[in-house]
Design an enzyme around this catalytic site. Structure first.
Site, PDB file in Angstrom:
ATOM      1  CG  ASP A 197      -2.054   1.262   1.049  1.00 24.68           C
ATOM      2  OD1 ASP A 197      -1.598   1.514   0.372  1.00 24.68           O
ATOM      3  OD2 ASP A 197      -2.292   1.365   2.381  1.00 24.68           O
ATOM      4  NE  ARG A 211      -0.286   2.197   7.419  1.00 22.94           N
ATOM      5  CZ  ARG A 211      -1.803   2.492   7.577  1.00 22.94           C
ATOM      6  NH1 ARG A 211      -2.736   3.525   7.983  1.00 22.94           N
ATOM      7  NH2 ARG A 211      -2.369   1.249   6.861  1.00 22.94           N
ATOM      8  CD  GLN A 270      -4.725  -1.908   9.525  1.00 24.39           C
ATOM      9  OE1 GLN A 270      -5.421  -1.086   9.642  1.00 24.39           O
ATOM     10  NE2 GLN A 270      -4.428  -1.878   7.704  1.00 24.39           N
ATOM     11  CG  ASP A 328     -11.957   6.637   6.400  1.00 25.55           C
ATOM     12  OD1 ASP A 328     -12.382   5.838   5.872  1.00 25.55           O
ATOM     13  OD2 ASP A 328     -11.331   7.535   6.785  1.00 25.55           O
ATOM     14  CD  GLU A 340      -9.981   6.749   9.821  1.00 22.42           C
ATOM     15  OE1 GLU A 340      -9.431   6.181   9.031  1.00 22.42           O
ATOM     16  OE2 GLU A 340      -9.254   8.435   9.503  1.00 22.42           O
ATOM     17  CB  SER A 345     -10.244   3.447   5.740  1.00 22.41           C
ATOM     18  OG  SER A 345     -10.053   4.201   6.459  1.00 22.41           O
TER      19      SER A 345
END
Length: 438
Positions: free
Chosen positions: A114, A187, A202, A321, A334, A337
């Site tokens: 990704d 990230r 996640q 989301d 959040e 997604s």
């Protein structure tokens, strides 16, 4: 139930080793959330506000409601494990998903990893695997060793969005069957704050669907199923650990809504045309508690998308989301997604929009365009973000081991936040609320 640790064994303050040689920073309360999110303040350069403006921290009135004031550090870990077990069990029972082993790294240049929003800062962490026998010993000068013919350029996983789709094909999954993974990625382009960490964990899930399933109604069906798992988990964990709640505090009576509200990004823009994306989301979750915003990626009338999306995995018309209001921080939070994955038409439209048609030649996209990959629905549920929300902590670093700047540790500690350290630190005393004895 164990109470919070005693006051002489408390959260860290300054580190014994200052790895980044950061200067003493004065912290004040002048910045507003609006200033931050509209770009009036550059957080990493405006040092008068510290590492981050205090407005990003839980408001003072809510800091005692942070459950780390009442649950022991061991109980935080016990409760985190209970949440993980609950949600994984329900992913298997409610959605019929099978847990699959998870990659940590991938070969570079295939199109499978990704690329997030495609910017350089959000690019993956890259490394080389020499694939040769290197002599041992500190005196060996590896820079002068011959290059191996089997050397591999690799990168750390950012997410498993595309890889899971490959696995559906490899496993022979039929429509309605799927997998989930407990994934961890790095990230590096994200600046840490109360909900953002460079370590992203996640539950990555993927379900094979039919052509007829690619509808907004089916999208909502998947979202409702996942939302029920989250709200049921909230009930379960509060019943098992009642000291998550601070008796007498306004937040103790608050719960996630049992029904999630759906709104399109266009409708949200029309409702709050003068706000930037995060301020729109803050406003909508204050109104409804929890929303699913449909349609992330395409520009809105003001030219700005609700959220920047990679062109290569979600269909920007059939994604979205899950965003809630956090009871401790009172900000948008959040959780997930997700969406229908791109088909041939949506992939080419989105690649063209971002000016990256050349990506269609990458092996992954060529397989997709040749019709070799199954249609699917998928996404990710943020593990640490869900745990932080359900345990009502004030910072993601209280439930996850992240990599944080010294100034971040110091500022968080001053706000009563018990971040889990990755290195040796010096402890400092804090005041704590202890639950009343029965």
């Amino acid at each position: 139930m164990r109470t919070r640790r005693n006051a002489n064994n408390l959260l860290f303050g300054e580190l014994t080793q200052n790895y980044h040689k950061s200067k003493t920073i004065e912290i004040n309360n002048e910045a507003t959330l609006s200033d931050i999110q509209t770009g009036n303040i550059t957080m990493n350069e405006n040092k008068e506000h510290g590492y981050m403006p205090n407005d990003l921290l839980p408001p003072v009135r809510n800091r005692e409601a942070n459950s780390t004031n009442r649950l022991s550090r061991l109980d935080i870990q016990r409760a985190s494990t209970d949440i993980k077990r609950f949600i994984e069990h329900r992913l298997e029972e409610d959605l019929g998903l099978v847990k699959h082993t998870t990659p940590l790294a991938m070969c570079a240049g295939t199109g499978v990893n990704d690329e997030l929003d495609g910017t350089k800062s959000k690019s993956s962490v890259k490394f080389i695997v020499p694939n040769q026998d290197i002599p041992r010993g500190l005196s060996v000068d590896e820079d002068h060793l011959p290059k191996s013919a089997y050397e591999m350029n690799c990168e750390v996983v950012q997410s498993l969005a595309k890889w899971k789709r490959l696995m559906l094909d490899r496993l022979g999954c039929q429509v309605g069957e799927g997998i989930y993974c407990d994934s961890t990625s790095i990230r590096k382009g994200y600046k840490g704050d109360v909900t953002h960490s460079v370590i992203a964990d996640q539950w990555d899930y993927e379900i094979r669907i039919s052509k007829e399933d690619r509808t907004v109604d089916k999208l909502k069906e998947f979202v409702r199923a996942l939302w029920k798992i989250i709200t049921d988990c909230e009930d379960y964990i509060i019943e098992k650990y009642p000291n998550i709640l601070l008796d007498g505090h306004p937040s103790a009576n608050k719960r996630l809504p049992k029904e999630i509200t759906f709104i399109t990004s266009q409708e949200l823009h029309e409702k709050h045309p003068d706000k930037n994306p995060h301020m729109k989301e803050n406003a909508i979750v204050r109104e409804f508690g929890a929303v699913f915003i449909i349609g992330m990626g395409w520009p809105l009338p003001d030219g700005v998308p609700e959220e920047v999306r990679s062109p290569g995995y979600d269909d920007w018309n059939l994604n979205g989301d899950i965003i809630v209001q956090n009871f401790v921080t009172e900000y948008r939070h959040e959780l997930s997604s997700q969406g229908m994955r791109v088909n041939e038409e949506s992939l080419m439209a989105q690649l063209q929009h971002v000016g990256r048609l050349e990506d269609a030649e990458l092996p992954y996209f060529k397989a997709l365009l040749d019709g070799k990959l199954p249609l699917s629905y998928g996404g990710g549920l943020g593990i640490s973000r869900i745990i932080m929300l359900l345990l009502r902590t004030g910072h993601i670093g209280e439930v996850q081991v992240g990599v944080w700047h010294d100034a971040h540790f110091k500022q968080a500690a001053a706000a009563g936040i018990d971040m889990i350290p990755d290195r040796i630190i010096q402890r400092r005393k804090r005041h704590h609320h202890h639950p009343k004895e029965n």
